[in-house]
Write an enzyme that holds these catalytic residues in place. Structure first.
Site, PDB file in Angstrom:
ATOM      1  N   ASP A   8     -16.863 -21.000 -16.271  1.00 42.10           N
ATOM      2  CA  ASP A   8     -15.929 -22.104 -16.521  1.00 42.10           C
ATOM      3  C   ASP A   8     -16.735 -23.398 -16.680  1.00 42.10           C
ATOM      4  O   ASP A   8     -17.967 -23.374 -16.764  1.00 42.10           O
ATOM      5  CB  ASP A   8     -14.863 -22.177 -15.411  1.00 42.10           C
ATOM      6  CG  ASP A   8     -15.419 -22.685 -14.083  1.00 42.10           C
ATOM      7  OD1 ASP A   8     -16.654 -22.850 -13.945  1.00 42.10           O
ATOM      8  OD2 ASP A   8     -14.609 -22.921 -13.157  1.00 42.10           O
ATOM      9  N   CYS A  73     -19.286 -20.061 -11.983  1.00 46.21           N
ATOM     10  CA  CYS A  73     -18.355 -21.185 -11.851  1.00 46.21           C
ATOM     11  C   CYS A  73     -18.995 -22.181 -10.889  1.00 46.21           C
ATOM     12  O   CYS A  73     -20.208 -22.127 -10.671  1.00 46.21           O
ATOM     13  CB  CYS A  73     -16.958 -20.716 -11.434  1.00 46.21           C
ATOM     14  SG  CYS A  73     -16.823 -20.015  -9.780  1.00 46.21           S
ATOM     15  N   GLY A  74     -18.212 -23.079 -10.335  1.00 47.48           N
ATOM     16  CA  GLY A  74     -18.805 -24.079  -9.457  1.00 47.48           C
ATOM     17  C   GLY A  74     -19.451 -23.463  -8.233  1.00 47.48           C
ATOM     18  O   GLY A  74     -20.598 -23.752  -7.888  1.00 47.48           O
ATOM     19  N   THR A  75     -18.701 -22.601  -7.576  1.00 47.91           N
ATOM     20  CA  THR A  75     -19.225 -21.939  -6.372  1.00 47.91           C
ATOM     21  C   THR A  75     -19.633 -20.492  -6.627  1.00 47.91           C
ATOM     22  O   THR A  75     -20.334 -19.892  -5.815  1.00 47.91           O
ATOM     23  CB  THR A  75     -18.137 -21.890  -5.282  1.00 47.91           C
ATOM     24  OG1 THR A  75     -17.010 -21.168  -5.815  1.00 47.91           O
ATOM     25  CG2 THR A  75     -17.706 -23.279  -4.862  1.00 47.91           C
ATOM     26  N   GLY A  76     -19.127 -19.907  -7.689  1.00 52.04           N
ATOM     27  CA  GLY A  76     -19.321 -18.478  -7.958  1.00 52.04           C
ATOM     28  C   GLY A  76     -18.264 -17.624  -7.287  1.00 52.04           C
ATOM     29  O   GLY A  76     -18.147 -16.433  -7.576  1.00 52.04           O
ATOM     30  N   HIS A 106     -28.434  -1.205  -3.424  1.00 53.78           N
ATOM     31  CA  HIS A 106     -27.475  -0.530  -2.534  1.00 53.78           C
ATOM     32  C   HIS A 106     -26.079  -0.415  -3.129  1.00 53.78           C
ATOM     33  O   HIS A 106     -25.383   0.560  -2.867  1.00 53.78           O
ATOM     34  CB  HIS A 106     -27.358  -1.291  -1.198  1.00 53.78           C
ATOM     35  CG  HIS A 106     -28.573  -1.157  -0.332  1.00 53.78           C
ATOM     36  ND1 HIS A 106     -28.564  -1.454   1.006  1.00 53.78           N
ATOM     37  CD2 HIS A 106     -29.842  -0.756  -0.618  1.00 53.78           C
ATOM     38  CE1 HIS A 106     -29.771  -1.244   1.519  1.00 53.78           C
ATOM     39  NE2 HIS A 106     -30.567  -0.837   0.547  1.00 53.78           N
ATOM     40  N   ARG A 140     -28.439   7.972  -0.418  1.00 53.26           N
ATOM     41  CA  ARG A 140     -27.283   7.781   0.468  1.00 53.26           C
ATOM     42  C   ARG A 140     -26.291   6.764  -0.100  1.00 53.26           C
ATOM     43  O   ARG A 140     -25.103   6.777   0.235  1.00 53.26           O
ATOM     44  CB  ARG A 140     -27.739   7.358   1.866  1.00 53.26           C
ATOM     45  CG  ARG A 140     -28.351   5.969   1.939  1.00 53.26           C
ATOM     46  CD  ARG A 140     -28.948   5.663   3.297  1.00 53.26           C
ATOM     47  NE  ARG A 140     -29.411   4.296   3.432  1.00 53.26           N
ATOM     48  CZ  ARG A 140     -30.561   3.840   2.956  1.00 53.26           C
ATOM     49  NH1 ARG A 140     -31.382   4.650   2.282  1.00 53.26           N
ATOM     50  NH2 ARG A 140     -30.926   2.575   3.136  1.00 53.26           N
ATOM     51  N   HIS A 141     -26.790   5.886  -0.969  1.00 54.68           N
ATOM     52  CA  HIS A 141     -25.908   4.859  -1.530  1.00 54.68           C
ATOM     53  C   HIS A 141     -24.929   5.442  -2.549  1.00 54.68           C
ATOM     54  O   HIS A 141     -23.891   4.844  -2.808  1.00 54.68           O
ATOM     55  CB  HIS A 141     -26.742   3.741  -2.154  1.00 54.68           C
ATOM     56  CG  HIS A 141     -27.697   3.131  -1.177  1.00 54.68           C
ATOM     57  ND1 HIS A 141     -27.272   2.439  -0.067  1.00 54.68           N
ATOM     58  CD2 HIS A 141     -29.055   3.172  -1.115  1.00 54.68           C
ATOM     59  CE1 HIS A 141     -28.327   2.047   0.626  1.00 54.68           C
ATOM     60  NE2 HIS A 141     -29.416   2.484   0.019  1.00 54.68           N
TER      61      HIS A 141
HETATM   62  C1  RB5 Z   1     -13.518 -25.710 -10.698  1.00 52.57           C
HETATM   63  O1  RB5 Z   1     -13.361 -27.018 -10.258  1.00 52.57           O
HETATM   64  C2  RB5 Z   1     -13.917 -24.831  -9.533  1.00 52.57           C
HETATM   65  O2  RB5 Z   1     -12.818 -24.638  -8.691  1.00 52.57           O
HETATM   66  C3  RB5 Z   1     -14.466 -23.508 -10.022  1.00 52.57           C
HETATM   67  O3  RB5 Z   1     -15.552 -23.734 -10.842  1.00 52.57           O
HETATM   68  C4  RB5 Z   1     -14.953 -22.539  -8.946  1.00 52.57           C
HETATM   69  O4  RB5 Z   1     -15.816 -23.140  -8.062  1.00 52.57           O
HETATM   70  C5  RB5 Z   1     -13.906 -21.743  -8.290  1.00 52.57           C
HETATM   71  O5  RB5 Z   1     -14.168 -20.859  -7.448  1.00 52.57           O
END
Ligand code: RB5
Length: 155
Positions: A8, A73-76, A106, A140-141
């Site tokens: 995004d 994304c911002g946080t993934g 794994h 094992r995995h």
């Molecule tokens: C967008 O602002 C942000 O919410 C998105 O990139 C992401 O971090 C969501 O998990």
């Protein structure tokens, strides 16, 4: 190895950095550089919705059009959740090379999730390198992986 990449607006800059990294590796002639990376968007930093892009990569990987995916994304977090809603996807959010290696070894993860607002490009590239140079260990995995696949068949 065919890789689909998408993100995004929050992951746009890192997506461009990762694409450039693969291109640099291709010039250097490394194994990583042999990967063919296809960008499924977003193609700018205008606000868009991360579920659309997580699902796009997830569906393309699940259909077998690509061997692997990268979602950013911002946080993934959001985009990893979205990709994991698609049957057949095992998306792993990794912000260090050890986790990336374990996700492949794994968990046989087939999608790597990254957060642009969490890691810098240098660390992200090290994560990408670890993920895409590590094979699934099997053994094992394999039994545990089969249990993950069985969970997808519920309901
Ligand atoms: C967008 O602002 C942000 O919410 C998105 O990139 C992401 O971090 C969501 O998990």
């Amino acid at each position: 190895m065919k890789i689909a990449i998408a993100g995004d607006h929050g992951g746009y800059r890192l997506k461009e950095e990762i694409k450039a990294y693969f291109a640099e590796e291709a010039v250097a002639g490394s194994t990583l550089g042999q990967a063919v990376v296809t960008d499924l968007g977003a193609f700018g930093d205008k606000p868009v919705d991360y579920p659309d892009f997580g699902a796009k990569v997830g569906r393309a990987v699940a259909r077998g059009e690509y061997d692997f995916g990268i979602v950013i994304c911002g946080t993934g977090i959001g985009i990893a959740i979205a990709a994991n809603k698609i049957r057949g996807v095992r998306a792993a959010l990794c912000h260090d090379p050890f986790s990336a290696r374990m996700a492949r070894e794994h968990n046989d993860a087939n999608v790597l999730a990254l957060g642009e607002r969490v890691v810098g490009p240098g660390l992200a590239k090290a994560v990408v390198a670890a993920f895409f140079t590590t094979p699934f260990a099997g053994g094992r995995h394999t039994r545990r992986l089969a249990k993950l696949l069985a969970l997808e068949q519920e309901d």
